[in-house]
Design a protein around this motif. Structure first.
Motif, PDB file in Angstrom:
ATOM      1  N   SER A   1       0.851  -1.191   0.000  1.00  0.00           N
ATOM      2  CA  SER A   1       0.000   0.000   0.000  1.00  0.00           C
ATOM      3  C   SER A   1       0.888   1.244   0.000  1.00  0.00           C
ATOM      4  O   SER A   1       1.721   1.420   0.895  1.00  0.00           O
ATOM      5  N   LEU A   2       0.716   2.093  -1.011  1.00  0.00           N
ATOM      6  CA  LEU A   2       1.538   3.312  -1.107  1.00  0.00           C
ATOM      7  C   LEU A   2       1.168   4.274   0.023  1.00  0.00           C
ATOM      8  O   LEU A   2      -0.012   4.604   0.184  1.00  0.00           O
ATOM      9  N   PRO A   3       2.152   4.736   0.796  1.00  0.00           N
ATOM     10  CA  PRO A   3       1.816   5.693   1.858  1.00  0.00           C
ATOM     11  C   PRO A   3       1.337   7.027   1.265  1.00  0.00           C
ATOM     12  O   PRO A   3       1.738   7.385   0.161  1.00  0.00           O
ATOM     13  N   ARG A   4       0.499   7.713   2.021  1.00  0.00           N
ATOM     14  CA  ARG A   4       0.129   9.076   1.607  1.00  0.00           C
ATOM     15  C   ARG A   4       1.379   9.951   1.629  1.00  0.00           C
ATOM     16  O   ARG A   4       2.283   9.709   2.427  1.00  0.00           O
ATOM     17  N   GLU A   5       1.390  10.958   0.764  1.00  0.00           N
ATOM     18  CA  GLU A   5       2.592  11.810   0.711  1.00  0.00           C
ATOM     19  C   GLU A   5       2.864  12.489   2.042  1.00  0.00           C
ATOM     20  O   GLU A   5       4.006  12.745   2.399  1.00  0.00           O
TER      21      GLU A   5
ATOM     22  N   LEU B   1       0.277  -2.852  -6.229  1.00  0.00           N
ATOM     23  CA  LEU B   1       0.349  -1.567  -5.528  1.00  0.00           C
ATOM     24  C   LEU B   1      -1.074  -1.048  -5.329  1.00  0.00           C
ATOM     25  O   LEU B   1      -1.816  -0.886  -6.304  1.00  0.00           O
ATOM     26  N   SER B   2      -1.438  -0.821  -4.069  1.00  0.00           N
ATOM     27  CA  SER B   2      -2.768  -0.267  -3.788  1.00  0.00           C
ATOM     28  C   SER B   2      -2.626   1.166  -3.277  1.00  0.00           C
ATOM     29  O   SER B   2      -1.525   1.610  -2.935  1.00  0.00           O
ATOM     30  N   ASN B   3      -3.727   1.883  -3.241  1.00  0.00           N
ATOM     31  CA  ASN B   3      -3.736   3.287  -2.792  1.00  0.00           C
ATOM     32  C   ASN B   3      -2.748   4.156  -3.568  1.00  0.00           C
ATOM     33  O   ASN B   3      -2.088   5.018  -3.004  1.00  0.00           O
ATOM     34  N   HIS B   4      -2.647   3.889  -4.883  1.00  0.00           N
ATOM     35  CA  HIS B   4      -1.646   4.590  -5.699  1.00  0.00           C
ATOM     36  C   HIS B   4      -2.150   5.933  -6.218  1.00  0.00           C
ATOM     37  O   HIS B   4      -1.382   6.719  -6.769  1.00  0.00           O
ATOM     38  N   GLY B   5      -3.446   6.205  -6.103  1.00  0.00           N
ATOM     39  CA  GLY B   5      -3.968   7.516  -6.469  1.00  0.00           C
ATOM     40  C   GLY B   5      -4.286   7.695  -7.951  1.00  0.00           C
ATOM     41  O   GLY B   5      -4.717   8.762  -8.370  1.00  0.00           O
ATOM     42  N   VAL B   6      -4.072   6.659  -8.768  1.00  0.00           N
ATOM     43  CA  VAL B   6      -4.282   6.803 -10.219  1.00  0.00           C
ATOM     44  C   VAL B   6      -5.545   6.032 -10.646  1.00  0.00           C
ATOM     45  O   VAL B   6      -5.802   5.836 -11.829  1.00  0.00           O
ATOM     46  N   GLU B   7      -6.344   5.601  -9.668  1.00  0.00           N
ATOM     47  CA  GLU B   7      -7.464   4.679  -9.931  1.00  0.00           C
ATOM     48  C   GLU B   7      -8.402   5.195 -11.028  1.00  0.00           C
ATOM     49  O   GLU B   7      -8.746   4.470 -11.963  1.00  0.00           O
ATOM     50  N   GLN B   8      -8.821   6.450 -10.906  1.00  0.00           N
ATOM     51  CA  GLN B   8      -9.804   6.972 -11.864  1.00  0.00           C
ATOM     52  C   GLN B   8      -9.219   7.022 -13.276  1.00  0.00           C
ATOM     53  O   GLN B   8      -9.871   6.641 -14.255  1.00  0.00           O
ATOM     54  N   ALA B   9      -7.967   7.465 -13.381  1.00  0.00           N
ATOM     55  CA  ALA B   9      -7.320   7.542 -14.703  1.00  0.00           C
ATOM     56  C   ALA B   9      -7.171   6.144 -15.306  1.00  0.00           C
ATOM     57  O   ALA B   9      -7.274   5.971 -16.528  1.00  0.00           O
ATOM     58  N   CYS B  10      -6.933   5.135 -14.467  1.00  0.00           N
ATOM     59  CA  CYS B  10      -6.831   3.746 -14.956  1.00  0.00           C
ATOM     60  C   CYS B  10      -8.172   3.308 -15.538  1.00  0.00           C
ATOM     61  O   CYS B  10      -8.232   2.728 -16.631  1.00  0.00           O
ATOM     62  N   ASP B  11      -9.247   3.570 -14.811  1.00  0.00           N
ATOM     63  CA  ASP B  11     -10.582   3.186 -15.302  1.00  0.00           C
ATOM     64  C   ASP B  11     -10.890   3.902 -16.616  1.00  0.00           C
ATOM     65  O   ASP B  11     -11.429   3.307 -17.550  1.00  0.00           O
ATOM     66  N   ASN B  12     -10.530   5.178 -16.682  1.00  0.00           N
ATOM     67  CA  ASN B  12     -10.841   5.960 -17.885  1.00  0.00           C
ATOM     68  C   ASN B  12     -10.126   5.393 -19.114  1.00  0.00           C
ATOM     69  O   ASN B  12     -10.718   5.282 -20.192  1.00  0.00           O
TER      70      ASN B  12
END
Ligand SMILES: O=C(O)CCC(=O)C(=O)O
Ligand SMILES: [Fe+2]
Length: 355
Positions: free
Chosen positions: A12-16, A42-53
């Motif tokens: 899980s990627l830590p928050r910045e 890798l989870s919690n990577h922050g790119v989820e929406q762009a991946c779906d798009n």
């Protein structure tokens, strides 16, 4: 989507804004995983929406009639860009069963006119006119570049190097590659291979079929889809740089699902084309904990794909070109007939200029 248990670790990627300890713990876990397996989620990577798009946009593209997809046929591109129909590509001489669009760094047709032959990998992408693919792909690429730089910083910290240690190899123009893929039902596939660069990320849909070869046993295991994650693996350059501490793990895809096509989006974070491997100092490598015997020089300079004899070339541009040249003989014949491909895939160029 239901998630199936995987034998591969999920990080899980830590928050910045996480505390220093969390960043350091992630860096240590990341490096341990890259050493032991070379493959993880890798989870919690922050790119989820762009991946779906980008997955949605690629489904729309692949649904077009073949003749329309072939309007951006890859054989028109000397930079190996564009649409590759099912069976166009091969791995180790065997046709792959997927269709895809291959993208690279956007650049004019004339952007590279001199320099070594691998500069021919620079050129324009081909975008379909029928579906809006460019905006979601470029948004995804921007976010993935930021994520890739973060992962490189963690890798450096986990190896006890300065956080910016790897920055210079990417310079102003990292040779980012990316594709959108569709594997047909029942027998969609790409053969066993290792990736040529530094980091690879795969967005996969819920169908499954990605498989990974474990280093110690040689056993093939599944990397089933896990909702919201990216699958991450390492490329050949980082195996070389780290003297085999990190693994460029062989992998393949077999879509055995009898009714559903599998869609995926691989993204490759690579150095600048003219990067040459600089090995990490041996005192640093000596101080790392090795959970397996330290590989001989010969063994870390090759990976198990292509019949166990895939020799890695330290000049990144040459290593990248080798992979395209082996997979795409039609492009080689049409655009690069002056280049000679040696039995191990490496290229001999009769002239020092690309023209
Ligand atoms: O489609 C995938 O899941 C992975 C494809 C892959 O390994 C590659 O294109 O290098
Ligand atoms: Fe791959």
């Amino acid at each position: 989507m239901a998630s199936v248990a995987s034998q591969l670790p999920v990080l899980s990627l830590p928050r910045e804004d996480a505390d220093e300890n969390s960043h350091r713990a992630f860096a240590a876990e990341l490096c341990r995983t890259c050493h032991d397996v070379g493959f993880f989620y890798l989870s919690n990577h922050g790119v989820e929406q762009a991946c779906d798009n980008v997955l949605d946009a690629s489904r729309a593209f692949f649904a077009l009639p073949l003749a329309e997809k072939k309007e951006i046929d890859y054989t028109r591109s000397r930079a190996f860009r564009g649409y590759m129909y099912d069976g166009a590509e091969n791995t180790a001489g065997k046709p792959d069963r997927r269709e895809q669009i291959e993208f690279g760094v956007e650049c004019a047709e004339t952007c590279a006119t001199e320099g070594p032959y691998y500069e021919r990998l620079k050129g324009p992408n081909q975008w379909p006119a029928q579906v809006p693919l460019r905006a979601p792909v470029e948004d995804f690429q921007n976010k993935m570049a930021t994520l890739s730089r973060r992962i490189m910083t963690y890798l450096a910290i986990g190896l006890d190097l300065d956080g910016g240690y790897f920055d210079s190899m990417f310079g102003d123009e990292p040779n980012v590659q990316m594709k959108i893929c569709r594997y047909p039902p029942s027998d969609g596939s790409v053969g066993e291979h290792s990736d040529t660069g530094i980091l690879s990320f795969v967005v996969q849909d819920s169908v499954g079929g990605l498989q990974v070869q474990l280093h110690d046993s040689g056993e093939w295991i599944d990397a089933p889809p896990i909702d919201g994650t990216l699958v991450v693996n390492l490329g050949e350059m980082i195996q070389l740089i780290t003297g085999g501490y990190f693994l460029a793990t062989p992998h393949r895809v077999q879509n055995l699902n009898g009714s559903q096509a599998r869609y995926s989006v691989p993204y490759f974070w690579n150095p600048e084309l003219d990067y040459r491997v600089e090995f990490i100092e041996s005192s640093i490598l000596d101080s790392l904990v090795w959970h397996r015997p330290r590989p001989s020089d010969d063994s870390f300079r090759a990976t198990g794909s292509h019949g166990g004899a895939n020799r890695l070339i330290s000049a990144y541009g040459e290593n990248a070109f080798k992979s395209f040249a082996r997979s795409h003989p039609v492009v080689m014949r049409r655009h690069h007939s002056d280049l000679v491909m040696n039995p191990d895939g490496s290229i001999t160029s009769p002239s020092s200029s690309i023209l």
